[in-house]
Design an enzyme around this catalytic site. Structure first.
Site, PDB file in Angstrom:
ATOM      1  CG  ASP A 291      -1.998   1.004   1.224  1.00  0.00           C
ATOM      2  OD1 ASP A 291      -2.136   1.697   0.204  1.00  0.00           O
ATOM      3  OD2 ASP A 291      -2.709   1.124   2.241  1.00  0.00           O
ATOM      4  CE  LYS A 293      -3.237   5.103   1.263  1.00  0.00           C
ATOM      5  NZ  LYS A 293      -2.785   3.978   2.114  1.00  0.00           N
ATOM      6  CG  ASP A 296       6.772  12.191  -7.397  1.00  0.00           C
ATOM      7  OD1 ASP A 296       6.780  13.008  -8.333  1.00  0.00           O
ATOM      8  OD2 ASP A 296       7.422  12.332  -6.352  1.00  0.00           O
TER       9      ASP A 296
HETATM   10  P1  5BU Z   1      -7.411   0.308   9.912  1.00  0.00           P
HETATM   11  O1  5BU Z   1      -6.550  -0.047  11.037  1.00  0.00           O
HETATM   12  O2  5BU Z   1      -8.469  -0.766   9.601  1.00  0.00           O
HETATM   13  O3  5BU Z   1      -8.023   1.678  10.056  1.00  0.00           O
HETATM   14  O4  5BU Z   1      -6.421   0.347   8.661  1.00  0.00           O
HETATM   15  C1  5BU Z   1      -6.822   0.707   7.376  1.00  0.00           C
HETATM   16  C2  5BU Z   1      -5.697   0.537   6.389  1.00  0.00           C
HETATM   17  O5  5BU Z   1      -6.154   0.905   5.115  1.00  0.00           O
HETATM   18  C3  5BU Z   1      -4.476   1.391   6.682  1.00  0.00           C
HETATM   19  O6  5BU Z   1      -3.338   0.679   6.267  1.00  0.00           O
HETATM   20  C4  5BU Z   1      -4.647   2.600   5.791  1.00  0.00           C
HETATM   21  O7  5BU Z   1      -3.414   3.113   5.360  1.00  0.00           O
HETATM   22  C5  5BU Z   1      -5.415   2.022   4.615  1.00  0.00           C
HETATM   23  N1  5BU Z   1      -6.329   2.975   3.971  1.00  0.00           N
HETATM   24  C6  5BU Z   1      -7.402   3.542   4.622  1.00  0.00           C
HETATM   25  O8  5BU Z   1      -7.656   3.267   5.779  1.00  0.00           O
HETATM   26  N2  5BU Z   1      -8.202   4.418   3.961  1.00  0.00           N
HETATM   27  C7  5BU Z   1      -7.992   4.782   2.680  1.00  0.00           C
HETATM   28  O9  5BU Z   1      -8.766   5.544   2.098  1.00  0.00           O
HETATM   29  C8  5BU Z   1      -6.884   4.187   2.019  1.00  0.00           C
HETATM   30  C9  5BU Z   1      -6.099   3.303   2.687  1.00  0.00           C
HETATM   31 BR1  5BU Z   1      -6.578   4.607   0.266  1.00  0.00          BR
END
Ligand code: 5BU
Length: 450
Positions: A291, A293, A296
């Site tokens: 992930d 992201k 660039d």
């Molecule tokens: P959580 O602990 O369930 O809140 O983690 C969510 C994961 O998904 C975390 O690694 C974020 O970086 C990722 N994420 C997110 O929460 N929301 C988004 O919109 C995106 C990624 Br894109």
């Protein structure tokens, strides 16, 4: 009386809405009939209407205006005259000779075109018009409509990422006419009950994994693993040491479709860890999903993807990337699968409807983007991955917002849920993974109508 009410009453006098009993095209008996064409008979009202419609959009990004034939043609023309934004003309049918173009006028590829429609019902005809206009190389982000009959059309277009605004809803029209004694209370009751009954949208179900037409090999593998394991769970393994990561992957590996990583939070990241993860991924049949992201220009992304400490290109199955830098920036991921982030889960995210519409266009055009990350329905040609899923919390203190698996499958038609803290912070991660795996699968089956 405000100016909208004043406009509506004058338009009513012109005969734009009639009450009685009318047989619609669909065969349904309706207690009212709407026809906005008489508006063209009043230049003054047409001008007021056009100004009102223009006020619904951010004019600075609109480069062309196009009315959906026929009722919206005079409106679009007036909007063009009032605003100075050039008009283009969409044909109702191809004339079969000459240029054979569906859209006439002077325009260039990529120009942003505002669509104008008189009445929106289910949204079906607008979707067709948008397709035709986009096929001509134009970009549609905004649509303005005079009257929303509240039969699901607006929601359908919003799901597709379009910014659609209606000047009036049918319920509002009925209320204003009642307020100014143009309609009796009994009629209002009858019409409202008709609207309520016909507003029940036919339940639309999700397409099953086995029937999805996804061409990218990584997308095919995700669907294959989902069916084999009866799981649509992507675990977000946001732990900060190799030990914790390997332990977690070993415990939950057989319940998940993919292990989502943030490699840059792992204090002791090295290629030895990668080797261990690869063994576990093979043993438990899950994908390695970074992930990262990326956001660039292509050249920098390529260096970030292939070089440095992480050398993702050598070991990950898929990555996340923002479409912010445009279509070309995705070439550098070559055959690695890409999940394009078109919308974020956090409070106050800047991914508005305009951004989402353009991001979806990019996703559509890039062969390595087989999935998107979003909090809304997207076309089924893409797999939808939804983070912000937690069954025991509604959010955190840093902006994260959570939904349940039930909600995201039912409302967004999500394909894969992404769960982080709900699993790795649980007392028993294996048990939590089992819980989300089961909840996700059951919600998926329900979203199929099963
Ligand atoms: P959580 O602990 O369930 O809140 O983690 C969510 C994961 O998904 C975390 O690694 C974020 O970086 C990722 N994420 C997110 O929460 N929301 C988004 O919109 C995106 C990624 Br894109």
């Amino acid at each position: 009386m405000n100016s909208r009410e004043d406009f509506l009453l004058k338009a009513y006098e012109l005969g734009i809405i009639k009450f009685g009993s009318f047989t619609l095209k669909s065969g349904i008996e309706s207690p009212f009939y709407v026809d906005l064409r008489p508006l063209a008979s009043s230049p003054m009202l047409l001008k007021t209407l056009s100004n009102n419609l223009l006020s619904l959009v951010n004019e600075s990004r609109v480069e062309l205006i196009c009315g959906v034939p026929y009722a919206a043609l005079p409106m679009a023309t007036t909007m063009s005259l009032v605003s100075g934004i050039p008009l283009i003309i969409k044909r109702k049918e191809n004339k079969g000779y000459g240029t054979k173009r569906m859209v006439e006028g002077v325009f260039e590829n990529g120009q942003n075109c505002l669509l104008v429609e008189d009445v929106i019902t289910s949204g079906k005809s607008l979707v067709e018009t948008i397709d035709e206009v986009e096929k001509e190389g134009l970009e549609v982000t905004d649509i303005v409509v005079v009257l929303d009959r509240e039969q699901g059309g607006i929601e359908k277009l919003k799901e597709k990422g379009y910014n659609v605004q209606a000047l009036f809803t049918i319920n509002e029209v009925i209320e204003i006419l009642h307020k100014y004694h143009r309609l009796e209370a009994d009629d209002v009751k009858r019409i409202k009950s008709f609207l309520q009954d016909s507003a029940q949208p036919a339940p639309t179900f999700k397409t099953a994994y086995e029937d999805r037409d996804i061409q990218h090999p990584v997308g095919k593998r995700m669907l294959d693993i989902a069916l084999r394991k009866e799981s649509n769970l992507i675990a977000s393994a946001d732990v900060v040491s190799s030990r914790e990561l390997v332990d977690l992957a070993e415990k939950i590996g057989d319940k998940i479709v993919a292990l989502k990583l943030h490699s840059d939070i792992i204090t002791d990241f090295d290629m030895q860890l990668v080797a261990e993860l690869k063994v576990l991924a093979r043993k438990h049949n899950f994908l390695l999903f970074e992930d990262r992201k990326f956001a660039d220009i292509g050249n920098t992304q390529e260096l970030q993807f292939k070089k440095g400490v992480y050398r993702f290109a050598e070991w990950v199955d898929m990555v996340t990337a923002h479409p912010i830098a445009g279509e070309k920036s995705f070439d550098v991921f070559e055959n690695t699968g890409v999940a394009a982030i078109i919308e974020m889960s956090s409070k106050g995210t800047l991914t508005d409807n305009n951004y989402i519409a353009q991001a979806l266009n990019v996703a559509d055009r890039c062969a390595n983007i087989f999935s998107v990350v979003a909090q809304r329905r997207v076309p089924e040609s893409l797999l939808l991955l939804t983070p912000g899923v937690n069954m025991d919390s509604t959010g955190d203190s840093k902006g994260q917002q959570y939904n349940t698996p039930e909600k995201v499958f039912n409302e967004y038609h999500t394909d894969f849920i992404i769960v982080g803290r709900g699993i790795y912070q649980a007392n028993d991660a294996a048990e939590a993974a089992e819980k989300y795996c089961k909840a996700g699968w059951e919600a998926y089956l329900r979203s199929l109508g099963k």
